[in-house]
Design an enzyme around this catalytic site. Structure first.
Site, short mmCIF file in Angstrom:
data_model
loop_
_atom_site.label_atom_id
_atom_site.label_comp_id
_atom_site.label_asym_id
_atom_site.label_seq_id
_atom_site.Cartn_x
_atom_site.Cartn_y
_atom_site.Cartn_z
CB CYS A 1 -0.89 -0.02 1.23
SG CYS A 1 -2.30 1.05 1.09
CB CYS B 1 -2.93 2.63 -2.98
SG CYS B 1 -2.47 1.21 -2.03
CB CYS C 1 3.54 -1.35 -6.87
SG CYS C 1 2.37 -1.08 -5.56
#
Length: 136
Positions: free
Chosen positions: A10, A85, A89
């Site tokens: 996250c 989120c 990433c």
């Protein structure tokens, strides 16, 4: 057979991913190892997450040694679970990845927080079941 290593990712590694790490350790440690990390970490675990996890499950995330970590602090993992989120990433090598699409309860009421915590619990148990049935 060695247990799978699962990383819960996250943005700030302060709330949902920390909850998932704690519940993974409590509810699925016999099937997989749980880790969490973030892309732009905060300096502490969300105090509401700490309080509610202690109240609901008796888990003291801070006393058990959980802390905010960046991706480079993770071991090599088998699976990556992002929390929803909306963050791209950085590449984290893994055999599989999934996004749980959870709303961030930070700053919300306890009821909203508990909804997210309970959804994470369901997701952890489903993941445990899935890995028991067909280890990836």
């Amino acid at each position: 057979m060695t247990k799978s290593k699962i990383a819960f990712i996250c943005t700030h590694n302060s709330c949902r991913s920390q909850i998932a790490e704690a519940l993974g350790k409590k509810l699925a440690d016999d099937v997989f190892e749980s880790y969490s990390a973030g892309t732009a970490i905060k300096n502490q675990i969300n105090p509401d997450a700490v309080r509610l996890m202690k109240k609901i499950y008796g888990i003291d995330m801070q006393a058990s040694g959980q802390s905010n970590k960046t991706l480079d602090a993770l071991p090599a993992v088998d699976g990556v679970v992002t929390m929803g989120c909306g963050v791209k990433c950085p590449y984290l090598p893994a055999k599989w990845r999934v996004d749980w699409g959870l709303n961030d309860p930070t700053g919300q009421t306890d009821d909203e927080f508990i909804k997210v915590i309970k959804q994470i619990e369901k997701n952890i148990l489903a993941l445990k079941n899935q890995l028991k049935q067909s280890p990836r």
